[in-house]
Design a protein around this motif. Structure first.
Motif, PDB file in Angstrom:
ATOM      1  N   LEU A 174     -17.714  19.148  -0.782  1.00 18.55           N
ATOM      2  CA  LEU A 174     -18.602  19.073  -1.938  1.00 18.55           C
ATOM      3  C   LEU A 174     -19.459  17.819  -1.866  1.00 18.55           C
ATOM      4  CD1 LEU A 174     -19.634  20.119  -4.614  1.00 18.55           C
ATOM      5  CD2 LEU A 174     -17.638  19.100  -5.736  1.00 18.55           C
ATOM      6  N   GLY A 175     -18.879  16.741  -1.390  1.00 25.43           N
ATOM      7  CA  GLY A 175     -19.640  15.512  -1.196  1.00 25.43           C
ATOM      8  C   GLY A 175     -20.765  15.700  -0.203  1.00 25.43           C
ATOM      9  N   PHE A 176     -20.499  16.479   0.852  1.00 25.67           N
ATOM     10  CA  PHE A 176     -21.570  16.772   1.811  1.00 25.67           C
ATOM     11  C   PHE A 176     -22.702  17.527   1.135  1.00 25.67           C
ATOM     12  CE2 PHE A 176     -23.567  20.053   4.383  1.00 25.67           C
ATOM     13  CZ  PHE A 176     -24.213  19.270   5.339  1.00 25.67           C
ATOM     14  N   ALA A 177     -22.361  18.560   0.357  1.00 22.33           N
ATOM     15  CA  ALA A 177     -23.394  19.350  -0.319  1.00 22.33           C
ATOM     16  C   ALA A 177     -24.269  18.466  -1.201  1.00 22.33           C
ATOM     17  CB  ALA A 177     -22.734  20.454  -1.142  1.00 22.33           C
ATOM     18  N   ARG A 178     -23.660  17.583  -1.937  1.00 18.30           N
ATOM     19  CA  ARG A 178     -24.418  16.692  -2.814  1.00 18.30           C
ATOM     20  C   ARG A 178     -25.343  15.778  -2.013  1.00 18.30           C
ATOM     21  NH1 ARG A 178     -19.055  15.152  -6.379  1.00 18.30           N
ATOM     22  NH2 ARG A 178     -19.114  16.968  -7.787  1.00 18.30           N
ATOM     23  N   LYS A 179     -24.898  15.434  -0.823  1.00 15.31           N
ATOM     24  CA  LYS A 179     -25.697  14.547   0.010  1.00 15.31           C
ATOM     25  C   LYS A 179     -26.959  15.231   0.542  1.00 15.31           C
ATOM     26  CE  LYS A 179     -24.625  10.751   3.174  1.00 15.31           C
ATOM     27  NZ  LYS A 179     -23.638  10.193   4.125  1.00 15.31           N
ATOM     28  N   THR A 180     -26.970  16.567   0.539  1.00 19.97           N
ATOM     29  CA  THR A 180     -28.148  17.291   1.033  1.00 19.97           C
ATOM     30  C   THR A 180     -29.273  17.354   0.006  1.00 19.97           C
ATOM     31  OG1 THR A 180     -27.364  19.481   0.287  1.00 19.97           O
ATOM     32  CG2 THR A 180     -26.663  18.733   2.473  1.00 19.97           C
ATOM     33  N   ARG A 181     -28.995  16.946  -1.217  1.00 21.26           N
ATOM     34  CA  ARG A 181     -30.045  16.965  -2.244  1.00 21.26           C
ATOM     35  C   ARG A 181     -31.227  16.106  -1.809  1.00 21.26           C
ATOM     36  NH1 ARG A 181     -25.658  15.974  -7.047  1.00 21.26           N
ATOM     37  NH2 ARG A 181     -25.181  18.168  -7.524  1.00 21.26           N
ATOM     38  N   GLY A 182     -32.376  16.702  -1.807  1.00 16.57           N
ATOM     39  CA  GLY A 182     -33.575  15.967  -1.415  1.00 16.57           C
ATOM     40  C   GLY A 182     -33.744  15.789   0.075  1.00 16.57           C
ATOM     41  N   ALA A 183     -32.867  16.378   0.871  1.00 18.19           N
ATOM     42  CA  ALA A 183     -32.933  16.179   2.325  1.00 18.19           C
ATOM     43  C   ALA A 183     -33.785  17.232   3.028  1.00 18.19           C
ATOM     44  CB  ALA A 183     -31.530  16.195   2.914  1.00 18.19           C
ATOM     45  N   ASN A 184     -34.259  18.243   2.279  1.00 14.68           N
ATOM     46  CA  ASN A 184     -35.070  19.315   2.864  1.00 14.68           C
ATOM     47  C   ASN A 184     -34.343  19.960   4.040  1.00 14.68           C
ATOM     48  OD1 ASN A 184     -37.319  20.994   3.071  1.00 14.68           O
ATOM     49  ND2 ASN A 184     -38.322  19.661   4.569  1.00 14.68           N
ATOM     50  N   LEU A 185     -33.074  20.264   3.813  1.00 13.36           N
ATOM     51  CA  LEU A 185     -32.237  20.849   4.854  1.00 13.36           C
ATOM     52  C   LEU A 185     -31.796  22.239   4.429  1.00 13.36           C
ATOM     53  CD1 LEU A 185     -30.587  20.489   7.514  1.00 13.36           C
ATOM     54  CD2 LEU A 185     -28.713  19.639   6.070  1.00 13.36           C
ATOM     55  N   ASP A 186     -32.104  23.235   5.242  1.00 14.78           N
ATOM     56  CA  ASP A 186     -31.638  24.598   5.032  1.00 14.78           C
ATOM     57  C   ASP A 186     -30.324  24.749   5.788  1.00 14.78           C
ATOM     58  OD1 ASP A 186     -31.329  27.246   4.485  1.00 14.78           O
ATOM     59  OD2 ASP A 186     -32.987  27.951   5.756  1.00 14.78           O
ATOM     60  N   TRP A 187     -29.230  24.801   5.068  1.00 12.89           N
ATOM     61  CA  TRP A 187     -27.931  24.752   5.697  1.00 12.89           C
ATOM     62  C   TRP A 187     -27.006  25.830   5.131  1.00 12.89           C
ATOM     63  CZ3 TRP A 187     -23.458  23.708   2.817  1.00 12.89           C
ATOM     64  CH2 TRP A 187     -23.682  23.275   1.503  1.00 12.89           C
ATOM     65  N   GLY A 188     -25.914  26.059   5.829  1.00 13.74           N
ATOM     66  CA  GLY A 188     -24.921  27.015   5.361  1.00 13.74           C
ATOM     67  C   GLY A 188     -23.587  26.798   6.036  1.00 13.74           C
ATOM     68  N   PHE A 189     -22.544  27.375   5.434  1.00 18.15           N
ATOM     69  CA  PHE A 189     -21.202  27.323   6.007  1.00 18.15           C
ATOM     70  C   PHE A 189     -21.019  28.465   7.001  1.00 18.15           C
ATOM     71  CE2 PHE A 189     -20.330  25.104   1.953  1.00 18.15           C
ATOM     72  CZ  PHE A 189     -19.669  23.984   2.438  1.00 18.15           C
ATOM     73  N   VAL A 190     -20.274  28.204   8.059  1.00 17.57           N
ATOM     74  CA  VAL A 190     -19.924  29.230   9.045  1.00 17.57           C
ATOM     75  C   VAL A 190     -18.440  29.124   9.361  1.00 17.57           C
ATOM     76  CG1 VAL A 190     -22.209  29.286  10.072  1.00 17.57           C
ATOM     77  CG2 VAL A 190     -20.510  27.696  10.980  1.00 17.57           C
ATOM     78  N   THR A 191     -17.935  30.094  10.100  1.00 15.73           N
ATOM     79  CA  THR A 191     -16.522  30.079  10.471  1.00 15.73           C
ATOM     80  C   THR A 191     -16.280  29.067  11.588  1.00 15.73           C
ATOM     81  OG1 THR A 191     -16.707  31.736  12.216  1.00 15.73           O
ATOM     82  CG2 THR A 191     -16.397  32.551   9.963  1.00 15.73           C
ATOM     83  N   MET A 192     -15.020  28.788  11.830  1.00 17.27           N
ATOM     84  CA  MET A 192     -14.642  28.050  13.037  1.00 17.27           C
ATOM     85  C   MET A 192     -14.800  28.991  14.228  1.00 17.27           C
ATOM     86  SD  MET A 192     -13.651  24.856  12.562  1.00 17.27           S
ATOM     87  CE  MET A 192     -12.455  24.389  13.821  1.00 17.27           C
TER      88      MET A 192
END
Length: 561
Positions: free
Chosen positions: A405-423
């Protein structure tokens, strides 16, 4: 023994009748240490020093130093913890006054030389359990264990001591306890700080028990085995769970078995999750630029190891300015987990790090790191090994620890299109998570009330949410994801729910009571050899085996004695 004073007030403490009396009414001197020959003196002082918190149970407090007398010279010093001198504020929550809830010296305390051994170093060797058990209020019989009135919640006034190792703001924790007070007005909960690393926390439990602190609930550790075999700190709650028809199906079954049970009996509740890889995230833009299909977020169809490896190759630049992956969790068990390999057998008896299965798993990991050079840790890379690499567009995939969750919050304003994937799947595809447990202390004289408090903190994952951890209660995961990841609607965060259900049990070596000794003497040196490519990984693992096996065998023999 020389004169004893309360350093916080400078007043002398006269001891008698099994308690402290004299000009300082709040004077505190742990009986076990006093009887072992320790004296309290004004700092600075000479000799081996142990810092001890809260010399006053109600008044102002500072740092107390227990100086070894000459007759104790044969015992090595053990640093328990530093406490900064300060004044307690009126009406301040007890957690804010670190360890200010240490009770006065108990009327019955049979600890003498055993408690000296407990405090002076045995916590690090695994031999402290018997000594601490003997030091617990009432002796080593496990007060309150096994039924009777103590197993039922009391209607009379009860004071519980909660040994706290965890995150969260003190005010938030106190508010949670205030809510509990409304439900059970007769119960008062005081907090005893056992924060620090696992080793430091266990030492604080040992020292507190030796000093007569009767803990009722302990939280924040990784496994019941560590607390039982190192300091004999937990008791089984099997009977209480059966009596209440408590639903153990709410937890990951492998995690429950590996962390919260000991010798087949329930000792704790896995109320939250930590770990080295609680989520794998990727940059959609970097995958598109490299012409790579998006990896799977479906645990039923995870991307394969070969697909993972090929994607990392295509994401990596030869000059080391961009890599496919930041890091692969923790080198001891994240990669091996994907291939079903282990260092230690589940019965905690045999080191198997030299098995072909384990060697093959490390060879695959080594190929990523040194042959393909697709990781931020690879030779020649100039890329950060943390999430900053993904945020800066220098890594395509990042394996994040417990604070997803801390990572997600860090993406605010970063203009990063990201998502979770499996191992990536070897023989399995699994997040590398480790439950955080809480259990009823063996010394508790009010086990029924302590159990009720544990259930309250576990209900709706209240303690996990307060500590900003991932819930260990699986039915609470869906609500946690929806509440916290709503603003990242394209992140595939809902896949974390299934990921926690499927997560494999952690490597048993991590739960061994002498894990820290293993790390210092074997694991860390082996990692340095591995990263320096000083030897083939097979040789490193074969060299580590006899050293680790000796630690395991020595511990087993000490338990048998």
């Amino acid at each position: 023994m020389g004169p004893v004073v309360c350093w916080a007030t400078g007043r002398s403490i006269q001891r008698g009748g099994g308690r402290n009396h004299g000009p300082c009414p709040n004077g505190f001197l742990p009986a076990a240490l006093a009887r072992a020959g320790f004296a309290v003196t004004d700092p600075p002082s000479t000799g081996a020093v142990i810092s001890w918190p809260a010399p006053c149970t109600r008044g102002p407090w500072g740092r107390t130093r227990f100086v070894r007398p000459a007759k104790a010279a044969a015992y090595r010093p053990c640093y328990i913890g530093t406490v900064r001198a300060r004044q307690a504020r009126p009406h301040e929550p007890s957690f804010g006054r670190r360890n200010s809830d240490v009770p006065e010296e108990p009327e019955v305390n049979r600890c003498k030389s055993a408690s000296r051994r407990a405090v002076l170093g045995l916590a690090s060797t695994g031999g402290v359990a018997a000594a601490v058990s003997a030091c617990a209020p009432g002796g080593g019989s496990g007060v309150g264990v096994g039924g009777g009135e103590a197993s039922s919640p009391s209607s009379k006034p009860v004071t519980l001591t909660w040994a706290v190792r965890g995150g969260g703001l003190p005010d938030a924790r106190q508010k949670l306890l205030d809510d509990y007070k409304k439900l059970r007005p007769n119960v008062t909960v005081e907090q005893f700080d056992i924060s620090g690393s696992i080793a430091q926390s266990i030492e604080k439990i040992a020292a507190g028990t030796a000093a007569g602190t009767a803990m009722d609930l302990i939280n924040g550790h990784l496994a019941a085995r560590q607390l039982v075999e190192s300091v004999d700190a937990l008791q089984s709650v099997d009977d209480l769970a059966r009596r209440d028809k408590f639903d153990l199906g709410r937890y990951n079954p492998g995690s429950l078995e590996g962390t919260s049970k000991y010798d087949g009996k329930l000792y704790a509740l896995p109320y939250a999750n930590g770990g080295d890889v609680a989520g794998v995230v990727y940059s959609r833009a970097m995958f598109r630029q490299a012409g790579i299909s998006e990896p799977s977020s479906d645990w039923n169809k995870p991307w394969t190891w070969d697909e993972f490896r090929e994607a990392l190759r295509r994401l990596t630049k030869p000059d080391g300015s961009q890599v496919g992956l930041t890091r692969f969790g923790y080198w001891v068990h994240t990669a091996t987990m994907q291939w079903g390999a282990r260092w230690l057998t589940p019965d905690y008896k045999t080191i198997v790090c030299d098995s072909q299965q384990t060697i093959d798993a490390y060879n695959r990991f080594s190929d990523l790191l040194f042959k393909d050079r697709v990781m931020a840790q690879s030779p020649g890379s100039t890329v950060p090994t943390n999430e900053d690499a993904l945020l800066q567009g220098k890594a395509g995939v990042h394996m994040h620890g417990a604070a997803v969750l801390g990572f997600a919050r860090k993406t605010r304003g970063a203009n990063l299109d990201w998502g979770f994937v499996t191992m990536p799947k070897g023989t399995v595809s699994s997040l590398d998570v480790s439950p955080i447990i809480m259990g009823v202390a063996k010394a508790s004289k009010a086990r029924g009330d302590a159990w009720q408090l544990a259930k309250f903190l576990d209900d709706k994952s209240q303690l996990a949410l307060l500590e900003e951890r991932i819930p260990g209660v699986l039915p609470d995961m869906t609500a946690w994801v929806r509440q916290n990841f709503a603003e990242w609607s394209t992140s595939n965060a809902e896949m974390l729910v299934e990921g926690m259900k499927r997560a494999q049990p952690l490597e048993p070596l991590r739960y061994h009571p002498l894990w820290q000794k293993m790390v210092t003497e074997v694991i860390d040196p082996a990692e340095k050899e591995f990263m320096a490519q000083a030897k083939p990984i097979a040789d490193i693992l074969r060299s580590a085996k006899p050293m680790l096996q000796k630690i395991v065998d020595d511990h087993t023999r000490s338990r048998q004695k």
